[in-house]
Write a protein that holds these residues in place. Structure first.
Motif, PDB file in Angstrom:
ATOM      1  N   LEU A 180      24.938  25.013  42.484  1.00 34.74           N
ATOM      2  CA  LEU A 180      24.373  26.204  41.860  1.00 34.74           C
ATOM      3  C   LEU A 180      25.395  27.315  42.030  1.00 34.74           C
ATOM      4  CD1 LEU A 180      21.978  27.668  40.503  1.00 34.74           C
ATOM      5  CD2 LEU A 180      21.194  28.287  42.803  1.00 34.74           C
ATOM      6  N   ILE A 181      25.836  27.891  40.919  1.00 34.53           N
ATOM      7  CA  ILE A 181      26.931  28.859  40.928  1.00 34.53           C
ATOM      8  C   ILE A 181      26.402  30.223  40.490  1.00 34.53           C
ATOM      9  CG2 ILE A 181      29.194  29.433  39.948  1.00 34.53           C
ATOM     10  CD1 ILE A 181      29.550  26.400  39.471  1.00 34.53           C
ATOM     11  N   LEU A 182      26.831  31.264  41.187  1.00 41.35           N
ATOM     12  CA  LEU A 182      26.457  32.640  40.864  1.00 41.35           C
ATOM     13  C   LEU A 182      27.640  33.375  40.268  1.00 41.35           C
ATOM     14  CD1 LEU A 182      24.520  33.538  44.139  1.00 41.35           C
ATOM     15  CD2 LEU A 182      23.615  32.519  42.039  1.00 41.35           C
ATOM     16  N   THR A 183      27.361  34.318  39.375  1.00 42.31           N
ATOM     17  CA  THR A 183      28.405  35.154  38.803  1.00 42.31           C
ATOM     18  C   THR A 183      27.774  36.475  38.361  1.00 42.31           C
ATOM     19  OG1 THR A 183      30.256  35.228  37.219  1.00 42.31           O
ATOM     20  CG2 THR A 183      28.185  34.300  36.420  1.00 42.31           C
ATOM     21  N   GLU A 184      28.607  37.397  37.887  1.00 41.68           N
ATOM     22  CA  GLU A 184      28.145  38.653  37.300  1.00 41.68           C
ATOM     23  C   GLU A 184      28.950  38.941  36.046  1.00 41.68           C
ATOM     24  OE1 GLU A 184      25.529  40.352  38.130  1.00 41.68           O
ATOM     25  OE2 GLU A 184      25.102  39.211  39.954  1.00 41.68           O
ATOM     26  N   ILE A 185      28.392  39.728  35.149  1.00 35.96           N
ATOM     27  CA  ILE A 185      29.016  39.955  33.845  1.00 35.96           C
ATOM     28  C   ILE A 185      30.193  40.915  33.943  1.00 35.96           C
ATOM     29  CG2 ILE A 185      28.627  40.793  31.500  1.00 35.96           C
ATOM     30  CD1 ILE A 185      25.699  39.958  31.827  1.00 35.96           C
ATOM     31  N   GLY A 186      30.076  41.972  34.739  1.00 35.76           N
ATOM     32  CA  GLY A 186      31.111  42.998  34.768  1.00 35.76           C
ATOM     33  C   GLY A 186      30.830  44.067  33.726  1.00 35.76           C
ATOM     34  N   PRO A 187      31.514  45.212  33.811  1.00 40.01           N
ATOM     35  CA  PRO A 187      31.180  46.336  32.934  1.00 40.01           C
ATOM     36  C   PRO A 187      31.660  46.205  31.493  1.00 40.01           C
ATOM     37  CG  PRO A 187      32.992  46.918  34.390  1.00 40.01           C
ATOM     38  CD  PRO A 187      32.511  45.572  34.835  1.00 40.01           C
ATOM     39  N   GLN A 235      33.711  36.167  39.981  1.00 44.15           N
ATOM     40  CA  GLN A 235      33.536  37.334  39.117  1.00 44.15           C
ATOM     41  C   GLN A 235      34.866  38.010  38.839  1.00 44.15           C
ATOM     42  OE1 GLN A 235      30.852  40.469  40.428  1.00 44.15           O
ATOM     43  NE2 GLN A 235      31.250  41.693  38.598  1.00 44.15           N
ATOM     44  N   PHE A 236      34.967  38.530  37.637  1.00 49.61           N
ATOM     45  CA  PHE A 236      36.021  39.452  37.243  1.00 49.61           C
ATOM     46  C   PHE A 236      35.357  40.801  36.970  1.00 49.61           C
ATOM     47  CE2 PHE A 236      37.321  35.236  35.865  1.00 49.61           C
ATOM     48  CZ  PHE A 236      38.614  35.147  36.350  1.00 49.61           C
ATOM     49  N   GLY A 237      35.953  41.889  37.484  1.00 49.53           N
ATOM     50  CA  GLY A 237      35.421  43.214  37.205  1.00 49.53           C
ATOM     51  C   GLY A 237      34.579  43.814  38.308  1.00 49.53           C
ATOM     52  N   LEU A 238      34.487  43.150  39.440  1.00 50.67           N
ATOM     53  CA  LEU A 238      33.845  43.780  40.589  1.00 50.67           C
ATOM     54  C   LEU A 238      34.878  44.611  41.352  1.00 50.67           C
ATOM     55  CD1 LEU A 238      33.198  41.069  43.364  1.00 50.67           C
ATOM     56  CD2 LEU A 238      35.087  41.073  41.744  1.00 50.67           C
ATOM     57  N   HIS A 239      34.464  45.315  42.392  1.00 46.91           N
ATOM     58  CA  HIS A 239      35.363  46.242  43.080  1.00 46.91           C
ATOM     59  C   HIS A 239      35.392  45.955  44.581  1.00 46.91           C
ATOM     60  CE1 HIS A 239      35.876  48.712  39.484  1.00 46.91           C
ATOM     61  NE2 HIS A 239      34.587  48.506  39.266  1.00 46.91           N
ATOM     62  N   CYS A 240      36.318  46.614  45.244  1.00 45.53           N
ATOM     63  CA  CYS A 240      36.482  46.376  46.684  1.00 45.53           C
ATOM     64  C   CYS A 240      35.210  46.700  47.456  1.00 45.53           C
ATOM     65  CB  CYS A 240      37.676  47.169  47.231  1.00 45.53           C
ATOM     66  SG  CYS A 240      37.593  48.960  46.969  1.00 45.53           S
ATOM     67  N   TRP A 241      34.435  47.681  47.006  1.00 44.43           N
ATOM     68  CA  TRP A 241      33.209  48.040  47.725  1.00 44.43           C
ATOM     69  C   TRP A 241      32.104  46.989  47.503  1.00 44.43           C
ATOM     70  CZ3 TRP A 241      35.686  51.731  44.558  1.00 44.43           C
ATOM     71  CH2 TRP A 241      35.310  51.704  43.203  1.00 44.43           C
ATOM     72  N   ASP A 242      32.210  46.183  46.452  1.00 44.75           N
ATOM     73  CA  ASP A 242      31.278  45.077  46.271  1.00 44.75           C
ATOM     74  C   ASP A 242      31.584  43.924  47.223  1.00 44.75           C
ATOM     75  OD1 ASP A 242      29.951  46.218  43.944  1.00 44.75           O
ATOM     76  OD2 ASP A 242      31.768  45.730  42.824  1.00 44.75           O
ATOM     77  N   LEU A 243      32.846  43.818  47.618  1.00 39.35           N
ATOM     78  CA  LEU A 243      33.342  42.660  48.371  1.00 39.35           C
ATOM     79  C   LEU A 243      33.462  42.866  49.873  1.00 39.35           C
ATOM     80  CD1 LEU A 243      36.322  41.376  46.169  1.00 39.35           C
ATOM     81  CD2 LEU A 243      34.321  40.050  46.877  1.00 39.35           C
TER      82      LEU A 243
END
Length: 299
Positions: A180-187, A235-243
């Motif tokens: 089961l894989i999770l991802t996010e769309i990005g802005p 994910q592509f498009g997340l930021h350092c504060w997300d990680l």
């Protein structure tokens, strides 16, 4: 005097030297208190009317709660540790430089999952990470999932969460056909980006992954991975504060966090793959196509 109260040069040396104890214990304890306090604010605000603005795109939202929580966290930390540096989502959006130095640095996402928050969808987190010498401190990172109180207090702060970890690697973590894989769309929502985003999902489903999920919060998705509730995240498009905080959680759970190229994680690159095993992370790196975003330290 404790390292958190010393000058920056001494702080870096103390962290690098390590030692038998935790030189950043005072920092961790205050961060946990702030995460819980911020979580209470977000929980209360979740069902209230909100003032909503946009940032980089129509889907990149910000509310007065984002600003209030970020200002609260920074003001308290700055008063206690005046020599520390800060990287925070809304301050960066307002024009502050996003530069990671050797100095002790707090990396803050006041409301991760703002779109969820705006729609009263209860998948929201506050994340407080900490870096020293440009490396994420392998100590307790503060993290709170505010709503609802009955959901996942096993994951609301690392101080509690750590007793439920060491499960990132599950039997399904080794096989894409069981994952089961999770991802996010990005802005970005332009046609070319959406084609790449949907194409990446299609590749993983054609590789017989059990499923791909988007939950609207990078921090929570990464923590679900650390808890063994999912097998990988990219994910592509997340930021350092997300990680920042969640990366430490995953590593302490025995998981792998890398760049989408298959190389070491670059916190400022706005892209990531995390998995319960390195084998799974490398498989995903070979399957997905890159969606290009500007680096955090280029803004």
């Amino acid at each position: 005097m404790k390292p958190c109260e010393e000058e920056e040069e001494e702080q870096g040396g103390a962290a690098a030297a390590g030692g038998g104890g935790d030189p950043w214990k005072e920092c961790a304890e205050l961060a946990v208190q702030l995460a819980l306090r911020a979580g209470q604010i977000i929980r209360k605000a979740l069902t209230e009317e909100k003032q909503v603005s946009t940032k980089t795109s129509a889907a990149d939202l910000v509310t007065e709660t984002d600003h209030f929580v970020e200002n609260l966290i920074i003001s308290v930390l700055k008063e206690k540790f005046p020599s520390h540096r800060f990287i925070a989502e809304e301050s960066t959006a307002a024009g502050s430089k996003c530069v990671l130095t050797d100095s002790p640095t707090w990396i803050i996402d006041p409301v991760d999952g703002t779109c969820n928050f705006v729609h009263r969808f209860p998948t929201v987190a506050v994340s407080i990470g900490f870096a020293v010498n440009r490396e994420l401190a392998q100590q307790k990172q503060a993290f709170d999932q505010p709503p609802p109180p009955t959901l996942a207090y096993a994951c609301h702060i690392v101080a509690i969460f750590r007793s439920h970890m060491r499960t990132a690697s599950t039997p399904s973590s080794h096989y894409i056909s069981k994952a089961l894989i999770l991802t996010e769309i990005g802005p970005k929502r332009d046609p070319a980006t959406l084609k790449l985003f949907l194409g990446n999902i299609e590749r993983l489903l054609k590789a017989q992954a059990h499923g791909v999920r988007v939950i609207g919060s990078s921090t929570l998705a990464l923590c679900h991975l650390a808890a063994g509730a999912a097998d990988a995240y990219y994910q592509f498009g997340l930021h350092c504060w997300d990680l920042a905080a969640a990366t430490v959680i995953i590593r302490e759970a025995g998981g792998t966090v890398i760049d989408t190229s298959g190389g070491p994680l670059d916190l400022m690159s706005c892209r990531v793959i995390a998995a319960g095993t390195r084998e799974m992370a490398m498989f995903i790196a070979q399957e997905i196509q890159t969606i290009h975003y500007r680096r955090d330290d280029e803004n």
